[in-house]
Design a protein around this motif. Sequence first.
Motif, PDB file in Angstrom:
ATOM      1  N   VAL A  48       0.845  -1.344  -0.091  1.00 19.60           N
ATOM      2  CA  VAL A  48       0.131  -0.090  -0.011  1.00 19.60           C
ATOM      3  C   VAL A  48       0.898   1.290  -0.063  1.00 19.60           C
ATOM      4  N   VAL A  49       0.506   2.207  -0.846  1.00 25.37           N
ATOM      5  CA  VAL A  49       1.040   3.430  -0.650  1.00 25.37           C
ATOM      6  C   VAL A  49       0.094   4.368  -0.236  1.00 25.37           C
ATOM      7  N   ILE A  50       0.149   5.271   0.802  1.00 30.32           N
ATOM      8  CA  ILE A  50      -0.787   6.131   1.355  1.00 30.32           C
ATOM      9  C   ILE A  50      -0.455   7.387   1.184  1.00 30.32           C
ATOM     10  N   ILE A  51      -1.213   8.429   0.372  1.00 31.70           N
ATOM     11  CA  ILE A  51      -0.696   9.734  -0.045  1.00 31.70           C
ATOM     12  C   ILE A  51      -1.463  10.926   0.595  1.00 31.70           C
ATOM     13  N   ASP A  52      -0.709  11.583   1.680  1.00 28.70           N
ATOM     14  CA  ASP A  52      -1.201  12.614   2.288  1.00 28.70           C
ATOM     15  C   ASP A  52      -1.178  13.748   1.535  1.00 28.70           C
ATOM     16  N   THR A  53      -2.353  14.580   1.678  1.00 24.10           N
ATOM     17  CA  THR A  53      -2.327  15.854   0.632  1.00 24.10           C
ATOM     18  C   THR A  53      -2.763  16.931   1.420  1.00 24.10           C
ATOM     19  N   ALA A  54      -2.803  18.372   0.767  1.00 19.26           N
ATOM     20  CA  ALA A  54      -3.046  19.455   1.283  1.00 19.26           C
ATOM     21  C   ALA A  54      -4.606  19.721   1.533  1.00 19.26           C
ATOM     22  N   GLY A  55      -4.913  20.532   2.406  1.00 20.09           N
ATOM     23  CA  GLY A  55      -6.283  20.951   2.696  1.00 20.09           C
ATOM     24  C   GLY A  55      -6.651  22.231   2.910  1.00 20.09           C
ATOM     25  N   ARG A  56      -6.254  22.859   2.087  1.00 20.06           N
ATOM     26  CA  ARG A  56      -6.565  24.429   2.188  1.00 20.06           C
ATOM     27  C   ARG A  56      -7.807  24.613   1.325  1.00 20.06           C
ATOM     28  N   LEU A  57      -8.910  25.072   2.213  1.00 17.08           N
ATOM     29  CA  LEU A  57     -10.265  25.124   1.414  1.00 17.08           C
ATOM     30  C   LEU A  57     -10.351  26.529   1.021  1.00 17.08           C
ATOM     31  N   GLN A  58      -9.594  27.270   1.473  1.00 20.96           N
ATOM     32  CA  GLN A  58      -9.872  28.832   1.082  1.00 20.96           C
ATOM     33  C   GLN A  58      -9.844  29.046  -0.386  1.00 20.96           C
ATOM     34  N   ASN A  59      -9.111  28.151  -1.093  1.00 18.88           N
ATOM     35  CA  ASN A  59      -9.012  28.580  -2.530  1.00 18.88           C
ATOM     36  C   ASN A  59      -9.593  26.964  -3.159  1.00 18.88           C
ATOM     37  N   LYS A  60     -10.946  26.971  -3.454  1.00 18.83           N
ATOM     38  CA  LYS A  60     -11.226  25.762  -3.886  1.00 18.83           C
ATOM     39  C   LYS A  60     -10.705  25.322  -5.344  1.00 18.83           C
ATOM     40  N   LYS A  61     -10.538  26.536  -6.420  1.00 16.03           N
ATOM     41  CA  LYS A  61     -10.129  26.109  -7.440  1.00 16.03           C
ATOM     42  C   LYS A  61      -8.731  25.678  -7.476  1.00 16.03           C
ATOM     43  N   GLY A  62      -7.855  26.343  -6.749  1.00 16.77           N
ATOM     44  CA  GLY A  62      -6.509  25.668  -6.301  1.00 16.77           C
ATOM     45  C   GLY A  62      -6.560  24.459  -5.941  1.00 16.77           C
ATOM     46  N   LEU A  63      -7.181  24.006  -4.961  1.00 20.75           N
ATOM     47  CA  LEU A  63      -7.397  22.618  -4.164  1.00 20.75           C
ATOM     48  C   LEU A  63      -7.821  21.782  -5.250  1.00 20.75           C
ATOM     49  N   MET A  64      -8.834  22.037  -6.053  1.00 15.46           N
ATOM     50  CA  MET A  64      -9.267  21.090  -6.977  1.00 15.46           C
ATOM     51  C   MET A  64      -8.102  20.800  -8.220  1.00 15.46           C
ATOM     52  N   ASP A  65      -7.494  21.715  -8.640  1.00 14.52           N
ATOM     53  CA  ASP A  65      -6.500  21.625  -9.471  1.00 14.52           C
ATOM     54  C   ASP A  65      -5.384  20.732  -8.976  1.00 14.52           C
ATOM     55  N   GLU A  66      -4.795  21.035  -7.881  1.00 15.33           N
ATOM     56  CA  GLU A  66      -3.874  20.394  -7.040  1.00 15.33           C
ATOM     57  C   GLU A  66      -4.312  18.771  -6.864  1.00 15.33           C
ATOM     58  N   LEU A  67      -5.339  18.512  -6.266  1.00 12.51           N
ATOM     59  CA  LEU A  67      -5.820  17.224  -6.197  1.00 12.51           C
ATOM     60  C   LEU A  67      -6.026  16.454  -7.188  1.00 12.51           C
ATOM     61  N   GLY A  68      -6.666  16.914  -7.980  1.00 14.17           N
ATOM     62  CA  GLY A  68      -6.846  16.452  -9.425  1.00 14.17           C
ATOM     63  C   GLY A  68      -5.456  15.906 -10.099  1.00 14.17           C
ATOM     64  N   LYS A  69      -4.413  16.857 -10.193  1.00 16.88           N
ATOM     65  CA  LYS A  69      -3.123  16.565 -10.665  1.00 16.88           C
ATOM     66  C   LYS A  69      -2.418  15.460 -10.036  1.00 16.88           C
ATOM     67  N   VAL A  70      -2.578  15.471  -8.622  1.00 16.16           N
ATOM     68  CA  VAL A  70      -2.056  14.455  -7.519  1.00 16.16           C
ATOM     69  C   VAL A  70      -2.432  13.046  -7.977  1.00 16.16           C
TER      70      VAL A  70
END
Length: 310
Positions: free
Chosen positions: A193-215
């Motif tokens: 198993v590989v578990i990936i921890d990601t960022a959780g800054r909700l202030q910028n929904k567009k930025g978060l969406m792009d980042e999580l989508g790319k990860v």
Amino acid sequence: SRMERLRERLSRSGSLGRGLLGLLTSGKIDESTWDEIEETLLLADLGPSATDELMENLRRRIQVISTEDPVAIREALRQELVNLVDPTLDRRLAATVRTAPDGTAVPSVIMMVGVNGTGKTTTVGKLARVLVAENRSVVLGAADTFRAAAADQLATWGSRVGVETVRSDRDGADPAAVAFDAVARGIETSADVVIIDTAGRLQNKKGLMDELGKVRRVAQKALHGDEISEVLLVLDATTGQNGMQQARVFSEVVQVTGLVLTKLDGTAKGGIVANVQRELGVPVKMVGLGEGMDDLTPFDAYGFVDALLD
Ligand code: GDP
């Protein structure tokens, strides 16, 4: 057992059950008692739609069995709560080596998402601990590269539970690149198993969406055509409607496959389990019951309802 501990903690904090069962001591339920039952369920964060459904089904069930026996009425309530949290949902986590379409052995990949402060990093550590105890080999990926402290915290958990943490050596590195490296390392070391921890800054929904989508995309690319197994959304059970709002935003941003509710040790509002499952249409897979490394447990519908009603 852990479920007994949950039961004990919930009852110490004044449980939903104490409120409900206190209302059901005499067999006759009049309209004002029904109102109080409804209020108690709403207070426990069950949410309006699950509460309505439970009330309706409970009324019908009691009518059918036509009883004034408080024991039978409590049993009817227990059954309805079990139905709401749905014991038939598949709550298992993928946690073994898989074969990618090109024949390469690849790990199951679990991506962990959620707002900062909900307990995401702690949950990654605790989940690694659970898997290691089941003889799985685990690699962690520190894809929250925004704060150096986040990667440090994850690496500390990694060494505590005895698993490798892949991280970047500089702040602000590309989170997707770290995710890629973590998956590649998992393949190299034949990890389960590989578990990936990601960022959780909700202030910028567009930025978060792009980042999580790319990860997600990039981690998938490292998997030789295999799919990411799980995207687990971590929610703090003590945050009530606010947590529900966060859950909605995240499920718009990434396709969530399961939920982890943390800090259930700190609240009697366990009704949020049924509420959030219903709203997002995915099961609660695990619950956090404390800050220690053994305080994460698979969600068990029957045990949970017993704990609520104890
Ligand atoms: P993140 O920002 O989402 O990664 O959150 P952290 O993992 O740093 O956790 C935030 C705080 O919540 C820390 O103090 C944790 O120890 C605490 N925490 C996490 N899970 C639980 C839990 O299940 N119960 C309790 N009581 N505290 C928890």
